[in-house]
Design an enzyme around this catalytic site. Structure first.
Site, PDB file in Angstrom:
ATOM      1  N   TRP A  64       0.844  -1.209   0.000  1.00 17.35           N
ATOM      2  CA  TRP A  64       0.000   0.000   0.000  1.00 17.35           C
ATOM      3  C   TRP A  64       0.877   1.257   0.000  1.00 17.35           C
ATOM      4  O   TRP A  64       0.547   2.259  -0.624  1.00 17.35           O
ATOM      5  CB  TRP A  64      -0.901  -0.004   1.244  1.00 17.35           C
ATOM      6  CG  TRP A  64      -1.777   1.223   1.358  1.00 17.35           C
ATOM      7  CD1 TRP A  64      -2.992   1.415   0.774  1.00 17.35           C
ATOM      8  CD2 TRP A  64      -1.505   2.417   2.091  1.00 17.35           C
ATOM      9  NE1 TRP A  64      -3.494   2.648   1.097  1.00 17.35           N
ATOM     10  CE2 TRP A  64      -2.605   3.297   1.901  1.00 17.35           C
ATOM     11  CE3 TRP A  64      -0.449   2.847   2.888  1.00 17.35           C
ATOM     12  CZ2 TRP A  64      -2.670   4.555   2.479  1.00 17.35           C
ATOM     13  CZ3 TRP A  64      -0.521   4.111   3.465  1.00 17.35           C
ATOM     14  CH2 TRP A  64      -1.619   4.944   3.260  1.00 17.35           C
ATOM     15  N   HIS A  65       2.020   1.171   0.695  1.00 18.84           N
ATOM     16  CA  HIS A  65       2.875   2.349   0.801  1.00 18.84           C
ATOM     17  C   HIS A  65       3.605   2.680  -0.497  1.00 18.84           C
ATOM     18  O   HIS A  65       3.988   3.829  -0.718  1.00 18.84           O
ATOM     19  CB  HIS A  65       3.902   2.169   1.922  1.00 18.84           C
ATOM     20  CG  HIS A  65       3.330   2.454   3.277  1.00 18.84           C
ATOM     21  ND1 HIS A  65       2.774   1.482   4.067  1.00 18.84           N
ATOM     22  CD2 HIS A  65       3.204   3.622   3.966  1.00 18.84           C
ATOM     23  CE1 HIS A  65       2.347   2.034   5.187  1.00 18.84           C
ATOM     24  NE2 HIS A  65       2.582   3.328   5.154  1.00 18.84           N
ATOM     25  N   GLY A  66       3.840   1.702  -1.332  1.00 12.49           N
ATOM     26  CA  GLY A  66       4.535   2.015  -2.576  1.00 12.49           C
ATOM     27  C   GLY A  66       4.655   0.808  -3.473  1.00 12.49           C
ATOM     28  O   GLY A  66       4.663  -0.333  -2.999  1.00 12.49           O
TER      29      GLY A  66
END
Lengths: 459, 328
Positions: free
Chosen positions: A318-320
């Protein structure tokens, strides 16, 4: 429009507040909501008006599909979630998929180089939660504009806190919403000032070291590698918690209470504790909409560990869009599994070693989070854990002008955070002086720097 | 009315008063801080300070750029432009003329152009300019990231971290608190930077010999933007009727000798791109030409591989003045 820009502080915010409080009491609630919605969309469209098309579509689609979701209608829910995830995957992960496909011999697909629409990860998760809540039978939103405001409320639109429909809509409908509440206004201003200082004074000062270090990994010696990684850990915390504090402060200026997102996470004594205090609304989302639906800790020891791993792998990606983010999530998942087993044995570390161990682990894993590539992450870790001299003509820190700020940053980790101080605020001379000094400090820094974007805008 | 409502109302009243005082304090603090900075007028921006009370204390780029708004154009009739190679030239020895040394450490042609543009836009008394040229000024390699050379910098004079640093360094220098690092009179009121004591190396000849092999061919390449800016600079100076003298900084002879082809070619190249006509207003001289080689062969004229000693500066300024007088 950044919260730390003059156009926001001197233009957008005063106008939005003035109309809200001056005309709000004269107009009825749908109009104040509509005003906030229009302002929020203007705020969002300021970066790139084209983003508005996507958020319009996203709001309209989710509003309409939620009307058709009822308990037991799983197919519609799955359809709704799938469309949301497809949009997110398309904008955020297509190039990552292409990158991996290109490892297939004789395959060379061109990258799409799509611009990631701001806040898409946040508002997509927020709406997925709404769809799931609709499926669970929670009261739905009847008005498209109110729903649009819930999704796009500008203080939390770009980088959270991720909010639940149920905690927001009651507040938007409160008939006293546009009444001047001096308690909220005073706390809101103070928390906003604290958040702004965390971002522009502290985070941006640490950013100079972190950016230079991570851009020149091969030039770093061991001490410089540690300095770079520690600087990034502090930058990330002050940047993101500063943004969250600003969002919470802004919310209060409009009589809206947003949930706390950070609670001094680097004071945590275990990794479990850390995730209770870091990006709390994301942790809440992952717990409620991923971990528990997977079975949580109700299906045996092995399954619990698998659920934890799955949740954190998802949190990582989700973060990258990159394997390094996935690996970062994997490491945190593993750490939580180990901590669980450790706790079951009844072993407890003394406070200081527990704090150091937790921080050290978090700091090391941030290397995968920050570095541009595997090579860069491994290069940084190699330098951190072996005796490597730095390059002679390379200076990670070229002057010590920021030394007082670095010291203040470290001290601030161990004192009550912005939200705690905001809660304690009393209309006293001490808080007045502190507030005025913060204001002056912020003005001086705002008038000094080349503005940096907030780190979580990239996620 | 319940007890809770009473308490709430009382608190609300207190918060109302608090917020009102807070907002007034914000405005007050801003005005006091802003006016204090105007009153102190450390860059001579507002004309409140005597000419001989304005000097650089630190943050050189920031300070000198701000001085180009008022202090330099209103108080001086000549300026020296260039990088550190000319920054320590003390214009005091230029008799009968009131020069300010606008040179800054690490200056590139874009910086020189920005400084000159601002000086000339502020309609002052400047009539002459001396421009120091060296491949360093026009190369794209290793330029400073933060150059402050834009009009927004003006607003930073009302209150910024850079301004606070200048105050801090002003205190350190005026009270001589850290003489080894920040000597009291390092910057003179004519803008020259007396950095000799800080830069001087023990074995100047050895340092020069070492530098012979450090010079790289690509350092002589003129960046396209710098070439354009140099042309703009000359046009600007001519259109403002500024008598201009451009000189190629005399590099120590061993360095010149080892790279003479590139050096000579560089000088031809940088001037050839300009379409301004030499005449009464513009002249140039290459101090690396053979007739000046006695100077560059004498190590005592240098403090390291390029910067001039006090003796070297004096000689160079005299030579420049002779050549400028010939123009007239």
């Amino acid at each position: 429009m950044l919260f730390n820009s003059f156009e926001f502080l001197l233009g957008f915010l005063p106008v939005t507040l003035f109309v809200f409080y001056f005309f709000g009491p004269k107009l009825k609630s749908p109009f104040t909501g509509l005003w906030l919605l229009l302002c929020s969309l203007f705020f969002y469209g300021w970066w790139n008006p084209a983003y508005l098309i996507l958020i319009f579509f996203s709001i309209a689609f989710n509003y309409l599909i939620s009307k058709r979701i009822f308990p037991g209608q799983k197919k519609t829910l799955v359809f709704g979630i799938s469309i949301n995830l497809l949009a997110l995957i398309f904008f955020k992960y297509t190039d990552f998929v292409i990158y991996n496909l290109n490892f297939i011999p004789d395959l060379s697909l061109g990258y799409l180089n799509l611009l990631l629409p701001l806040g898409i990860s946040f508002y997509t998760f927020q709406q997925i939660a709404y769809l799931v809540d609709s499926y669970k039978g929670t009261k739905k939103e009847k008005n498209l504009f109110s729903y649009g405001l819930f999704v796009s409320f500008f203080p939390q639109l770009i980088a959270g806190p991720i909010v639940h429909h149920t905690e927001m809509m009651g507040q938007f409908r409160n008939p006293r919403l546009t009444n001047l509440n001096y308690d909220h206004l005073s706390r809101g201003v103070f928390i906003f000032m604290m958040g702004l200082a965390k971002k522009i004074v502290i985070a941006d000062s640490f950013a100079k070291i972190a950016n230079k270090g991570y851009a020149n990994v091969t030039s770093l010696g061991s001490v410089e590698a540690w300095a770079s990684s520690l600087a990034y850990s502090l930058q990330l915390y002050f940047d993101f918690s500063g943004y969250s504090a600003m969002a919470i402060g802004l919310g209060l200026l409009f009589n809206i209470k947003l949930p706390q997102n950070f609670n001094s996470p680097y004071k945590s004594l275990s990794i479990k504790d850390f995730w209770r205090n870091w990006h709390m609304t994301l942790s809440r989302f992952l717990r409620d909409y991923v971990y528990i639906p997977l079975g949580g800790n109700q299906k045996g020891n092995f399954r619990t560990s698998l659920n934890l791993m799955a949740t954190f792998l998802l949190g990582g990606i989700w973060h990258g869009a990159g394997w390094t983010f996935m690996f970062w999530g994997f490491l945190h998942g593993i750490a939580l599994v180990i901590h669980r087993e450790w706790s079951k044995m009844g072993l407890v570390l003394p406070k200081i070693p527990a704090l150091l161990l937790t921080f050290l682990f978090v700091n090391i894993t941030w290397v995968f989070f920050r570095a541009d590539s595997w090579n860069s992450s491994l290069g940084m870790l190699y330098r951190m854990f072996s005796r490597v001299p730095g390059m002679e003509d390379f200076y990670l820190v070229s002057n010590y002008y920021d030394l007082p700020v670095w010291i203040a940053g470290v001290v601030l980790l161990f004192v009550p955070n912005a939200i705690e101080m905001g809660r304690r605020l009393k209309p006293s001379i001490t808080y007045l002086i502190l507030n005025v000094l913060l204001f002056l400090l912020n003005v001086i820094y705002l008038n000094s720097i080349v503005k940096n974007d907030f780190l979580y805008f990239d996620f | 009315m319940t007890f809770y409502t009473l308490i709430f109302k009382a608190m609300e009243k207190q918060f109302k008063k608090y917020l009102l005082i807070l907002l007034l304090s914000y405005v007050g603090a801003l005005l006091v801080f802003g006016f204090l900075n105007i009153f102190l007028d450390v860059f001579g921006l507002y004309g409140f300070r005597d000419k001989d009370k304005v000097r650089v204390y630190g943050e050189e780029r920031f300070s000198k750029y701000l001085m180009t708004f008022h202090h330099i154009p209103q108080h001086f009739d000549g300026m020296i432009l260039g990088p550190s190679l000319s920054a320590n030239l003390n214009p005091e020895s230029i008799s009968g003329k009131n020069y300010f040394n606008v040179s800054i450490m690490g200056a590139r042609m874009n910086n020189i152009l920005s400084l000159t543009t601002n000086v000339l836009e502020n309609n002052g008394t400047i009539k002459e300019a001396i421009v120091c040229i060296h491949p360093y000024v026009t190369t794209d390699i290793g330029a400073e990231e933060m150059d402050f050379m834009n009009p927004d910098t003006y607003w930073k004079a009302y209150g910024s971290v850079n301004l606070l640093r200048v105050y801090g360094l002003g205190l350190i220098r005026n009270f001589d608190l850290w003489p080894n690092k920040y000597p009291k009179n390092q910057y003179r009121t004519n803008g020259s930077n007396a950095f000799e004591a800080l830069f001087r190396v023990e074995d100047v000849a050895g340092r020069i010999a070492e530098e012979v092999n450090n010079v790289k061919v690509n350092e002589f390449e003129i960046g396209s933007n710098h070439r354009r800016d140099f042309k703009k600079l000359l046009t600007l100076l001519q259109s403002n009727n500024i008598q201009t003298f451009i000189y190629f900084h005399p590099v120590p002879y061993p360095i010149y000798q080892a790279h003479s082809d590139e050096m000579d070619q560089y000088w031809v190249d940088i001037l050839s791109g300009t379409d301004v006509k030499k005449g009464e207003l513009l002249s140039s001289y290459n101090f690396n030409s053979p007739e000046f080689s006695d100077f560059s062969k004498d190590v005592s004229n240098y403090i390291d591989h390029g910067h001039l000693s006090l003796k070297g500066q004096k000689i160079l300024i005299q030579e420049i003045m002779v050549k400028m007088d010939q123009m007239e």
